[in-house]
Design an enzyme around this catalytic site. Structure first.
Site, mmCIF file in Angstrom:
data_model
loop_
_atom_site.group_PDB
_atom_site.id
_atom_site.type_symbol
_atom_site.label_atom_id
_atom_site.label_comp_id
_atom_site.label_asym_id
_atom_site.label_seq_id
_atom_site.Cartn_x
_atom_site.Cartn_y
_atom_site.Cartn_z
ATOM 1 N N GLY A 86 41.570 27.928 39.350
ATOM 2 C CA GLY A 86 40.336 27.607 38.750
ATOM 3 C C GLY A 86 39.993 28.816 37.860
ATOM 4 C CB ALA A 89 41.876 34.272 29.907
ATOM 5 C CB THR A 90 41.657 36.910 34.633
ATOM 6 O OG1 THR A 90 41.254 38.520 34.980
ATOM 7 C CG2 THR A 90 42.684 36.510 35.437
ATOM 8 C CB ALA A 169 43.354 40.142 40.550
ATOM 9 C CB CYS A 185 36.312 35.214 34.085
ATOM 10 S SG CYS A 185 37.450 36.216 35.326
#
Length: 231
Positions: A86, A89-90, A169, A185
């Site tokens: 879910g 972007a990170t 993370a 995010c």
């Protein structure tokens, strides 16, 4: 009462692709097993831990990176992966603790939302043990763990047929400048931080792993069984 067991697999510092490959093998293993038995199985799955060997950007189910953006990030020397977790972007990279629990939630008697909250609780407890008492979870869309407006731990999970993958993370001594190339995010107006930055001392992934594992056992009410990463 016998506590459910979770296999602990420490990968060390490895390419992100190795973590994904091992996660897929564990997913296939759990999906091939019946979820409920009489008596129920005491093993619930695996906890995969690693530190990324190099810079990686990942996009989630909601996207977050256009093809042009992905090409720009690769030009910086980073890998780019589209994943089934879910979120948007990170960034993942050296100095970051990646924790991917591949678990059958039925064997832990947990719902998906409870699992996400448990991951947040593990990170909050770890921060507290390091002296950062202000760490807290926030309601959606601010999933993860925060110190004020600065995110210290990102969380994104996937769940199919009651079996979870991906996870959290936690920034330990991460080079935070890598986050400047994306909107982490998808949250505009917020920042990122790390344990090292907040504590003003260098704190490695290896140093925070033991207290994190204690927090995991307490939160998930399980035992951890060490397993060689080649399995």
């Amino acid at each position: 009462m016998l506590l459910p067991a979770v296999r602990l697999v420490r990968l060390g510092r490895v390419p992100y692709s190795e973590l994904l490959a091992l996660q897929e093998r564990w997913l296939r293993r759990l999906q091939a097993e019946p979820g409920t038995e009489d008596p129920p199985r005491t093993e619930a799955g695996a906890l995969l831990l690693c530190e990324p060997a190099g810079p990686v950007y990942t996009a989630g189910l909601r996207g977050g990176l256009t093809p042009e953006e992905a090409a720009r990030l690769r030009a910086l020397g980073a890998e780019v992966h589209t994943t089934g977790r879910g979120g948007l972007a990170t960034f993942h990279g050296p100095g970051q603790l990646l924790c991917h629990p591949v678990l059958d939630l039925r064997r832990l008697r947990l719902r998906l939302r409870t699992h996400v909250a448990a991951l947040e609780a593990c990170a909050v407890r770890l921060c507290g043990l390091q002296g950062l008492r202000g760490a807290r979870a926030r309601p959606p869309p601010y999933t993860g763990v925060w110190l004020g407006e600065r995110k210290i731990c990102a969380i994104g999970v996937r769940c199919g047929r009651h079996i979870t993958s991906h996870g959290l993370a936690l920034n330990c001594c991460t080079d935070l400048t890598w986050f400047e190339h994306i909107v982490p995010c998808g949250l505009v107006g917020t920042g990122v931080t790390s344990l090292s930055q907040e504590l003003q001392r260098h704190l490695t992934v290896d140093e925070v792993t033991p207290p994190f594992l204690e927090a995991f056992k307490e939160t998930y009410k399980c035992t951890l069984i060490s397993e060689d990463s080649s399995n």
